[in-house]
Design a protein around this motif. Structure first.
Motif, PDB file in Angstrom:
ATOM      1  N   LYS A  18      47.519  37.749  39.378  1.00  0.00           N
ATOM      2  CA  LYS A  18      48.484  38.707  38.825  1.00  0.00           C
ATOM      3  C   LYS A  18      47.769  39.999  38.467  1.00  0.00           C
ATOM      4  O   LYS A  18      48.316  41.091  38.649  1.00  0.00           O
ATOM      5  N   ASP A  19      46.527  39.916  37.996  1.00  0.00           N
ATOM      6  CA  ASP A  19      45.758  41.123  37.681  1.00  0.00           C
ATOM      7  C   ASP A  19      45.593  42.011  38.907  1.00  0.00           C
ATOM      8  O   ASP A  19      45.701  43.236  38.823  1.00  0.00           O
ATOM      9  N   ASP A  20      45.320  41.404  40.056  1.00  0.00           N
ATOM     10  CA  ASP A  20      45.191  42.180  41.293  1.00  0.00           C
ATOM     11  C   ASP A  20      46.529  42.804  41.686  1.00  0.00           C
ATOM     12  O   ASP A  20      46.575  43.938  42.170  1.00  0.00           O
ATOM     13  N   LEU A  21      47.611  42.074  41.473  1.00  0.00           N
ATOM     14  CA  LEU A  21      48.944  42.623  41.739  1.00  0.00           C
ATOM     15  C   LEU A  21      49.215  43.806  40.814  1.00  0.00           C
ATOM     16  O   LEU A  21      49.729  44.840  41.246  1.00  0.00           O
ATOM     17  N   VAL A  22      48.859  43.677  39.554  1.00  0.00           N
ATOM     18  CA  VAL A  22      49.057  44.773  38.596  1.00  0.00           C
ATOM     19  C   VAL A  22      48.282  46.010  39.045  1.00  0.00           C
ATOM     20  O   VAL A  22      48.810  47.131  39.032  1.00  0.00           O
ATOM     21  N   ALA A  23      47.032  45.836  39.454  1.00  0.00           N
ATOM     22  CA  ALA A  23      46.229  46.972  39.919  1.00  0.00           C
ATOM     23  C   ALA A  23      46.863  47.624  41.140  1.00  0.00           C
ATOM     24  O   ALA A  23      46.925  48.855  41.244  1.00  0.00           O
ATOM     25  N   ALA A  24      47.379  46.813  42.070  1.00  0.00           N
ATOM     26  CA  ALA A  24      48.037  47.353  43.261  1.00  0.00           C
ATOM     27  C   ALA A  24      49.320  48.093  42.880  1.00  0.00           C
ATOM     28  O   ALA A  24      49.631  49.160  43.436  1.00  0.00           O
ATOM     29  N   TYR A  25      50.074  47.536  41.946  1.00  0.00           N
ATOM     30  CA  TYR A  25      51.294  48.193  41.448  1.00  0.00           C
ATOM     31  C   TYR A  25      50.953  49.554  40.848  1.00  0.00           C
ATOM     32  O   TYR A  25      51.618  50.559  41.130  1.00  0.00           O
ATOM     33  N   LEU A  26      49.901  49.596  40.032  1.00  0.00           N
ATOM     34  CA  LEU A  26      49.522  50.862  39.404  1.00  0.00           C
ATOM     35  C   LEU A  26      49.044  51.864  40.437  1.00  0.00           C
ATOM     36  O   LEU A  26      49.370  53.064  40.357  1.00  0.00           O
ATOM     37  N   GLN A  27      48.279  51.399  41.411  1.00  0.00           N
ATOM     38  CA  GLN A  27      47.830  52.297  42.476  1.00  0.00           C
ATOM     39  C   GLN A  27      49.023  52.852  43.230  1.00  0.00           C
ATOM     40  O   GLN A  27      49.081  54.043  43.529  1.00  0.00           O
ATOM     41  N   ARG A  28      49.993  52.015  43.519  1.00  0.00           N
ATOM     42  CA  ARG A  28      51.213  52.458  44.206  1.00  0.00           C
ATOM     43  C   ARG A  28      51.959  53.472  43.337  1.00  0.00           C
ATOM     44  O   ARG A  28      52.481  54.461  43.847  1.00  0.00           O
ATOM     45  N   ALA A  29      52.000  53.243  42.034  1.00  0.00           N
ATOM     46  CA  ALA A  29      52.688  54.179  41.135  1.00  0.00           C
ATOM     47  C   ALA A  29      52.042  55.558  41.176  1.00  0.00           C
ATOM     48  O   ALA A  29      52.733  56.573  41.089  1.00  0.00           O
ATOM     49  N   THR A  30      50.728  55.609  41.329  1.00  0.00           N
ATOM     50  CA  THR A  30      50.043  56.910  41.368  1.00  0.00           C
ATOM     51  C   THR A  30      50.362  57.672  42.641  1.00  0.00           C
ATOM     52  O   THR A  30      50.190  58.879  42.685  1.00  0.00           O
ATOM     53  N   GLN A  31      50.835  56.976  43.648  1.00  0.00           N
ATOM     54  CA  GLN A  31      51.125  57.608  44.932  1.00  0.00           C
ATOM     55  C   GLN A  31      52.614  57.891  45.116  1.00  0.00           C
ATOM     56  O   GLN A  31      52.999  58.528  46.084  1.00  0.00           O
ATOM     57  N   SER A  32      53.420  57.418  44.191  1.00  0.00           N
ATOM     58  CA  SER A  32      54.862  57.628  44.340  1.00  0.00           C
ATOM     59  C   SER A  32      55.223  59.039  43.909  1.00  0.00           C
ATOM     60  O   SER A  32      54.482  59.698  43.201  1.00  0.00           O
ATOM     61  N   GLY A  33      56.364  59.482  44.335  1.00  0.00           N
ATOM     62  CA  GLY A  33      56.833  60.808  43.945  1.00  0.00           C
ATOM     63  C   GLY A  33      57.652  60.793  42.677  1.00  0.00           C
ATOM     64  O   GLY A  33      58.266  61.781  42.332  1.00  0.00           O
TER      65      GLY A  33
END
Length: 191
Positions: A54-69
């Motif tokens: 889940k920690d890796d999923l959270v990191a991926a979610y946050l990375q995706r959030a930084t790239q969203s508009g």
């Protein structure tokens, strides 16, 4: 909550979409793996094939959030505005769906220093301050670093307070005149 499953979506994308919705709406710690897999329309096995934890999923979610508009700081990129106007646009009221900055919200929940999501948060927030400083420099600020730091702190405070009070307008209504005063004090007068 209904499944996000469509035939065209790969499991990884469905999991990230479910995480984005659930983590933002309910919080990271309040969202369980069972709910994630149900909304994503995948099995637990599939989730763990895509993300080791889940920690890796959270990191991926946050990375995706930084790239969203969808983050409010995208206002710094509005080409139709001058650098001065972009700085002030940070303090325009957020949209009705606003529930705070997803990175800030996550930072409150991720108390473990070694959590992989912390690095994503720190890097993004530092880059945000650099971007504000770049706009301050482009606007002609006498001390762009100082203006960048001040506006970053004011912006972070406004987004956090809006979330804490569940009142997006009040925090930004109070922050905007302060931002205008800080900007006007730091920039040369038009003339």
């Amino acid at each position: 909550m209904e499944s996000l499953r469509t035939a065209a979506d790969a499991p990884r994308e469905r999991i990230l979409a479910a995480a984005a919705t659930l983590f933002y709406r309910h919080g990271i710690n309040a969202t369980g793996i069972g709910e994630l897999v149900e909304v994503a329309g995948v099995s637990k096995r599939t989730l763990y094939q895509q993300f080791a934890s889940k920690d890796d999923l959270v990191a991926a979610y946050l990375q995706r959030a930084t790239q969203s508009g969808r983050l409010l700081d995208r206002r710094l990129e509005q080409p139709e505005l001058t650098p001065r106007e972009r700085l002030l646009a940070l303090f325009d009221p957020p949209p009705p769906t606003f529930r705070g900055c997803p990175l800030h919200n996550a930072s409150v929940e991720l108390t473990e220093p070694g959590h992989p999501g912390r690095a994503v948060i720190v890097a993004y927030k530092r880059r945000f301050q650099e971007r504000v400083t770049e706009q301050a420099r482009a606007a002609g600020a006498r001390d762009p670093e100082a203006l960048g730091r001040r506006l970053s702190v004011l912006f972070e405070g406004a987004t956090a307070l809006a979330t804490s009070l569940d009142d997006r307008d009040a925090a930004f209504d109070h922050a905007r005149p302060l931002a205008r005063a800080v900007i006007e004090e730091a920039l040369p007068t038009d003339g």
